[in-house]
Design a protein around this motif. Structure first.
Motif, PDB file in Angstrom:
ATOM      1  N   THR A 123      52.788  46.441  34.130  1.00  0.00           N
ATOM      2  CA  THR A 123      52.948  45.192  33.388  1.00  0.00           C
ATOM      3  C   THR A 123      51.997  44.115  33.919  1.00  0.00           C
ATOM      4  OG1 THR A 123      54.771  44.543  34.856  1.00  0.00           O
ATOM      5  CG2 THR A 123      55.347  45.661  32.796  1.00  0.00           C
ATOM      6  N   SER A 124      51.496  44.288  35.126  1.00  0.00           N
ATOM      7  CA  SER A 124      50.448  43.410  35.657  1.00  0.00           C
ATOM      8  C   SER A 124      49.629  44.194  36.672  1.00  0.00           C
ATOM      9  CB  SER A 124      51.035  42.148  36.304  1.00  0.00           C
ATOM     10  OG  SER A 124      51.672  42.449  37.523  1.00  0.00           O
ATOM     11  N   LEU A 125      48.380  43.774  36.831  1.00  0.00           N
ATOM     12  CA  LEU A 125      47.454  44.465  37.722  1.00  0.00           C
ATOM     13  C   LEU A 125      46.492  43.453  38.308  1.00  0.00           C
ATOM     14  CD1 LEU A 125      46.084  47.170  38.748  1.00  0.00           C
ATOM     15  CD2 LEU A 125      44.681  47.041  36.684  1.00  0.00           C
ATOM     16  N   GLY A 126      46.207  43.591  39.593  1.00  0.00           N
ATOM     17  CA  GLY A 126      45.214  42.754  40.236  1.00  0.00           C
ATOM     18  C   GLY A 126      44.425  43.581  41.223  1.00  0.00           C
ATOM     19  N   CYS A 127      43.182  43.198  41.456  1.00  0.00           N
ATOM     20  CA  CYS A 127      42.337  43.860  42.445  1.00  0.00           C
ATOM     21  C   CYS A 127      42.159  42.929  43.625  1.00  0.00           C
ATOM     22  CB  CYS A 127      40.981  44.223  41.844  1.00  0.00           C
ATOM     23  SG  CYS A 127      41.089  45.427  40.499  1.00  0.00           S
TER      24      CYS A 127
END
Length: 530
Positions: free
Chosen positions: A415-419
């Motif tokens: 539902t969310s993704l960050g690098c």
């Protein structure tokens, strides 16, 4: 509101290591799997003053009901029937007891199955999602409003995979059924096993007979006359929560019902973490026996006193069947006086209702299909250009994922993704061939092949889990290593496994091209869930 970093136990203030070190790591590996025969004694990395018990909802370190606890140097273990401990790895949906300090740094993580045994003949009800193991009623949960959805493992992907005669390990919350007058395990994880060392049952004692040396745990009669009692100073009594172990052939059905001859009975302490030095505790589970008049309810067999506890979120109410997270102190009568009670919400942004993953991508099929911390992730709902501007996801890319469990698959939906950059204890994975093994200093050189051959020093310790391989047999074996980089670039291993053999294989390997016989793959997942 994004609650990903709303971590009530601590804030992460860790030094950063170069991203290039993470990007250089290649291969597959992950967050579950085998055990080690090494002694799993407590780590001295922190002084345990508090305890947390609940469901594993992610890996960063380890998330327990949404709260992140640093377990990089902790001993992760499982208690055996003979009283020894073996090293193990945590998996989604497992119940754990964690002893930690006030900053959330853990010294021990103890994995606690509710029941281990054989699925009883004729007990599987695909409509009610129920079955029986060792006299214990088990119910899978498909309703996210009443607690974590059941996670399946060991080759299972859905309730329909379960069959009578299967060996299984069940994790979950004990919920009192006032109609049947028994405790039902609301399963958070159902895992198929190829073998078990003993039958294990956890529950509250009833009908104690000190003359016959028997007691009941639901519909199972436990004969404890020849059992070792732990701790030796413990006293058995009705209402006390225990774990009983017995040989598989000692579980028999007779004219008076099902009985188990126990080889060992352990009384669980009120703090719920064996190495906790104080009464401060956090406990998650499903509410039973709630009484408005007395202001009390039962959680995992423990009496909780509501008192003046702060209830959150605003407008939430306590009710039987609600999944809650209680913080408080343990009293002399083994009850918990709550200081705060958080009621789990269905919303996927609620930190107790989501899967959290922080780590390097271990294997990748495409930009929306990859494995992190042993968990396959479907990121098809994420706009990657916004989530990770200018980044092409690859093996070794460090990501932060918020996801939800899906029905009928072990792939979670992001539902969310960050690098981000790797931090001191960010878990990374590498695979290759082990060589130059030095069992004295407990290290070896891992040689990886790809576009170029690279080498890396790997160090193991008393906290390292070996699966499908041992320290003595490492030389020349292709292994997958999960661990973190120290300041000199050495990969400190938390797990070393050989995925070429069954003992070292994990569910997520099927998504990295390793045939586990289940037929699972990204192509099959896409055809059924996209």
């Amino acid at each position: 509101m994004n609650l990903f970093f709303n971590l009530p136990r601590r804030e992460r203030v860790l030094g950063v290591v170069p991203v290039a070190l993470a990007l250089a790591l290649a291969g597959c590996g992950g967050g579950g799997g085998g055990t080690s025969s090494a002694s799993a004694s407590a780590s001295s990395s922190s002084t345990a003053t508090e305890s947390s018990s609940g469901t594993v909802t992610g890996f960063g370190s380890v998330f327990v009901d949404g709260v992140e606890l640093e377990d990089a140097k902790a001993v992760t273990r499982v208690e055996n029937a003979d009283g020894s401990y073996s090293l193990t790895s945590t998996q989604l949906g497992q119940r754990v007891r964690v002893a930690h300090d006030a900053t959330g740094t853990a010294s021990t993580v103890t994995v606690d199955a509710a029941v281990i045994g054989t699925v009883a003949s004729g007990s599987v009800d695909a409509t009610a999602l129920t079955f029986t193991v060792a006299g214990q009623s088990v119910k899978a949960n498909s309703d996210s409003t009443s607690g974590p959805l059941t996670v399946y493992g060991g080759g299972y992907t859905a309730f329909s995979d379960i069959a009578a005669g299967d060996l299984v390990e069940i994790h979950g919350s004990a919920v009192y059924d006032s109609t049947a007058k028994v405790y039902v395990v609301q399963a958070t994880r159902i895992e198929k096993k190829s073998a078990i060392s003993a039958v294990r049952v956890m529950g509250k004692i009833a009908s104690l007979d000190t003359t016959a040396k028997t007691f009941a745990i639901n519909s199972l009669t436990v004969a404890y006359g020849s059992a070792i009692l732990a701790p030796t100073t413990a006293t058995l009594a009705d209402g006390v929560t225990v774990v009983a172990w017995g040989a598989q052939n000692s579980l028999v059905s007779g004219s008076s019902g099902l009985s188990l001859t126990a080889s060992r009975v352990r009384v669980l302490n009120a703090g719920l973490a064996d190495d906790s030095a104080s009464g401060a505790t956090q406990l998650g589970g499903v509410v039973s026996n709630y009484s408005v008049s007395t202001g009390t309810f039962e959680l995992e067999g423990v009496k909780v006193i509501v008192g003046s506890a702060t209830l959150s979120p605003t407008g939430a109410t306590i009710a039987n069947g609600a999944y809650v997270q209680v913080s408080g102190t343990v009293g002399s009568d083994a009850s918990i006086t709550a200081t705060s009670i958080k009621v789990r919400q269905q919303s996927t942004t609620d930190d107790t209702a989501s899967v959290r993953l922080i780590g390097a991508i271990e294997s990748l099929s495409d930009q929306t299909s990859f494995v992190v911390r042993g968990v396959p992730v479907d990121a098809s709902a994420i706009t990657l250009s916004t989530a990770c501007p200018g980044v092409t996801l690859a093996v070794g890319t460090v990501v932060k994922v918020t996801a939800t469990v899906q029905s009928g698959t072990d792939v979670v939906k992001a539902t969310s993704l960050g690098c981000t950059s790797a931090t001191t204890y960010t878990m990374l994975s590498a695979s290759g061939t082990a060589g130059t093994v030095n069992t004295t200093v407990r290290s070896f050189v891992l040689t990886t092949t790809g576009t170029a051959t690279t080498t890396r020093t790997v160090q193991w310790s008393d906290q390292t889990v070996f699966a499908g391989v041992t320290a003595a047999t490492l030389d020349g074996v292709t292994v997958a290593v999960e661990g973190y980089l120290d300041s000199s670039g050495v990969l400190v291993a938390r797990k070393i496994r050989n995925p070429a053999v069954a003992a070292g294989r994990e569910d997520a390997d099927a998504y990295a091209g390793v045939d586990d016989g289940s037929g699972r793959s990204w192509s099959r997942y896409r055809s059924t869930h996209r």
